[in-house]
Write an enzyme that holds these catalytic residues in place. Structure first.
Site, PDB file in Angstrom:
ATOM      1  N   HIS A 258       0.812  -1.282   0.234  1.00  0.00           N
ATOM      2  CA  HIS A 258       0.064  -0.059   0.071  1.00  0.00           C
ATOM      3  C   HIS A 258       0.859   1.245   0.179  1.00  0.00           C
ATOM      4  CE1 HIS A 258      -4.213  -0.658  -0.223  1.00  0.00           C
ATOM      5  NE2 HIS A 258      -4.218  -1.674   0.745  1.00  0.00           N
ATOM      6  N   HIS A 323      -7.017  -4.099  10.284  1.00  0.00           N
ATOM      7  CA  HIS A 323      -7.398  -5.517   9.680  1.00  0.00           C
ATOM      8  C   HIS A 323      -6.705  -6.656  10.608  1.00  0.00           C
ATOM      9  CE1 HIS A 323      -7.160  -2.922   5.831  1.00  0.00           C
ATOM     10  NE2 HIS A 323      -8.148  -3.379   5.632  1.00  0.00           N
ATOM     11  N   ASP A 356     -11.365  -6.159   0.741  1.00  0.00           N
ATOM     12  CA  ASP A 356     -10.909  -4.733   0.333  1.00  0.00           C
ATOM     13  C   ASP A 356     -11.804  -4.658  -1.002  1.00  0.00           C
ATOM     14  OD1 ASP A 356      -9.078  -4.365   2.098  1.00  0.00           O
ATOM     15  OD2 ASP A 356      -7.023  -5.073   0.920  1.00  0.00           O
TER      16      ASP A 356
END
Lengths: 426, 426
Positions: A258, A323, A356
């Protein structure tokens, strides 16, 4: 990746430290842009589009022709995937609708709640290397289910003034017609204060860089609601010897790609799992297009060996991950021990990627430990729950003395009189 | 009270203007106190208790003896009223509990939400002329129902170091054992950062003056959640010729007595109602102990005559009142038109006081137009709704391609691989 073996609980705070997000230094610059947008509207928006995004914007709003072109241009396989994801996200978020029960708390005293849509909401989708159309689904779908009347979407165009077709296709599929080619601080300002072109909204949602984050904090102080405070994305994996190290490594890497400030944490009761995951991470990393980003994120990532599952859960609850993947034999039982997390993924076949994109749950989640007090985005984020009450004359007669005694004790005589004036034999 | 007859919609923004709440000027002082509390803990708390509340605090925490003395000292009628209110508030807030439904969005893809209590919450109850024990019920009851493990209450003592018995009785009845004699900015700081005596919490609730409001804004920026932004209290009454002007006047006055900055708005289709309410307000005002406060509030209060109920509702929705009383023949039908309000009171026998104290609904509500985007406090305010998902191998097989296609289109290859590595024939 740093390895910690049986760390003492006194060392946990340091071990669980996140990168510090401090936007104070940006504040005066961001505030100045917001003020300019508030005062000069579209002119300021155009000025900053030119300055930051290198684009001379004529029409700010995406036209019907552009929507049609996007639909025509998009890969059919991607269209189908978006439609499948949309269906699952709709199913899950529709189930969050509540029927307002009327509760008679005392005879003649009826109270209930009703979910009313926030009338005007603004969604921000950042630009950058890839089109984040998945976030349009995650924000747009609950907004439409909630019944928000005005849904505005801002996203920067490229230097040619174009928005990626996947963005426009997703927006149109969800039911969003008003898309503006505006990015960054100026987009947040336009939606917060309104311009001649962009309507003022009551709540702003969506991710962004530190400038956008800072802008959202500032307009929030000005009374416009925001989805939640922001921070770098993160995953924690709890694994035992029943996990598949290659899967765990893939999950860690999917978070690490990310951004350089992403956080990745593995907690396990097995020294073997640590060794095998380390090895898998190295192998899989070599093949990743975004390996340079992932490598940076992995530098401050942690693999933690603990004595037992109780300690593991205590550590993870202290961290409060955005998460949490539980790749353990007893994943369902262990899930009962979760106290602080944004979204939880159970078993060996529930990668974070599922949530996601397409399983149905929302991917806009509390980072940075905010999961201790904040929920992820859901249908609730797009409604206000308004209480209603209706007392019959008999109902007020039943409850009147209670109210009058309490109001008098708080020194609020007019509160008491608003009741006694209505009572028989007052 | 100013009267506006058939105001043009262009004049509405000025008509609906609220007193501006700007705490920017206080910010540096408040920030300095917060920092001192963060760094010096209880010593700073004691210092500011002496400076602001003129009290030399030895023991910060209320003792068992003090609780027992409070119970013994309190008027039995007040005890009974508190217990009745508690029961109604419990009934209404307990009905807000949700059973988590498991949703199978696709075959083998199971998703659900679970409400988890915010572990540590802090409640602030201001001092001042009267003991606001009702707010303890409104905040403490949902906190206990939610299952918050640590509930801390801060409230300033008087100069003799005593807390009002009604505060202690209400706290004890609700189930709050940890009450600290700390007020103002130092209380917010103590709960936000923790001291040797006061535990650090994840979310802070409760009303306060502009210093407390400013402190809550600042600690919110530091990552501690707060209930909602604050502003002066307000009521709007919608009345037609079926209303009882004496009741309406009593409702307006019960809001006006809160403080000089309280707002009171009457919207009606009947010129007669305006005249009669004005006359009733004058008569009732004369008998009120807090008439000097109420008189100040009434100075900036507005009576608005409109042509019909559609315009009335449009005006009221634009205002987004904290409290809305609908004293009309068709109150239930009109309630369907409410878009923005904190709490709504229907008919001639539902005074705001009922919801302030005892009907069961919460009285911590969005002021200052925040009702456009914010809900009042409810059970939701004390929980996080955490999403869970569990995919079977078959489930991932069903959804895998959708995820992989979307991840690839967003340029997130590791997200795609976290799925494909788990698929058969990958």
């Amino acid at each position: 990746m740093q390895v910690f073996e049986y760390p003492d609980s006194s060392s946990w705070p340091a071990l669980l430290q996140r990168p510090v997000m401090d936007t104070t230094a940006l504040e005066s610059n961001v505030a100045a842009i917001l003020k300019e947008v508030q005062q000069q509207g579209d002119a300021a928006v155009r000025k900053y589009a030119l300055q930051f995004d290198k684009v001379q914007l004529n029409e700010l709003q995406v036209t019907e022709t552009e929507f049609a072109q996007a639909t025509a241009a998009l890969d059919p396989a991607l269209k189908q995937a978006i439609l499948q994801a949309k269906q699952n996200i709709e199913t899950f978020h529709r189930a969050q609708q509540e029927a307002g029960k009327i509760i008679e708390t005392m005879p003649g005293v009826h109270c209930w709640r009703k979910s009313l849509p926030i009338e005007k909401v603004g969604l921000y989708i950042p630009g950058g290397s890839a089109p984040l159309f998945s976030t349009i689904l995650m924000l747009g779908i609950p907004a439409v289910i909630a019944g928000c009347k005005e849904i505005v979407l801002c996203t920067p165009s490229n230097a040619a003034g174009e928005v990626h077709p996947a963005i426009l296709f997703a927006a149109r599929q969800v039911g969003i017609d008003r898309v503006f080619k505006i990015g960054g601080v100026q987009a947040i300002g336009a939606m917060a204060y309104g311009t001649a072109t962009v309507p003022k909204v009551h709540k702003i949602f969506g991710p962004g860089n530190q400038y956008v984050t800072c802008a959202k904090q500032l307009i929030n102080k000005d009374g416009i609601a925001i989805d939640m405070p922001a921070g770098p994305s993160e995953v924690a994996v709890l694994a035992d010897e029943s996990c598949v190290p290659a899967f765990v490594a893939a999950d860690l890497l999917s978070q690490a790609e990310h951004g350089p400030d992403s956080q990745v944490l593995l907690v396990t009761t097995s020294a073997d799992v640590i060794k095998q995951v380390q090895q898998e991470v190295e192998e899989q990393l070599a093949a990743l297009p975004r390996r340079s980003i992932a490598t940076q994120a992995l530098e401050h990532s942690r693999l933690v060996l603990v004595k037992d599952m109780d300690i593991a859960m205590e550590l993870l609850n202290a961290y409060a991950p955005e998460h949490l993947i539980i790749a353990c034999k007893d994943d369902i039982t262990l899930a009962d021990g979760v106290v602080n997390a944004g979204s939880v993924f159970l078993g060996n076949y529930s990668p974070e990627s599922a949530g996601d994109y397409a399983s149905g749950t929302n991917h806009t989640l509390p980072t940075n430990g905010y999961a201790r007090a904040y929920s992820g985005v859901s249908l609730d984020s797009f409604v206000k729950k308004v209480t209603f009450q209706r007392l019959t004359q008999e109902g007020l007669q039943n409850i009147g003395n209670t109210i009058a005694v309490m109001a008098a004790a708080e020194g609020l005589d007019a509160h008491k009189r608003a009741v006694t004036i209505r009572l028989i034999n007052n």
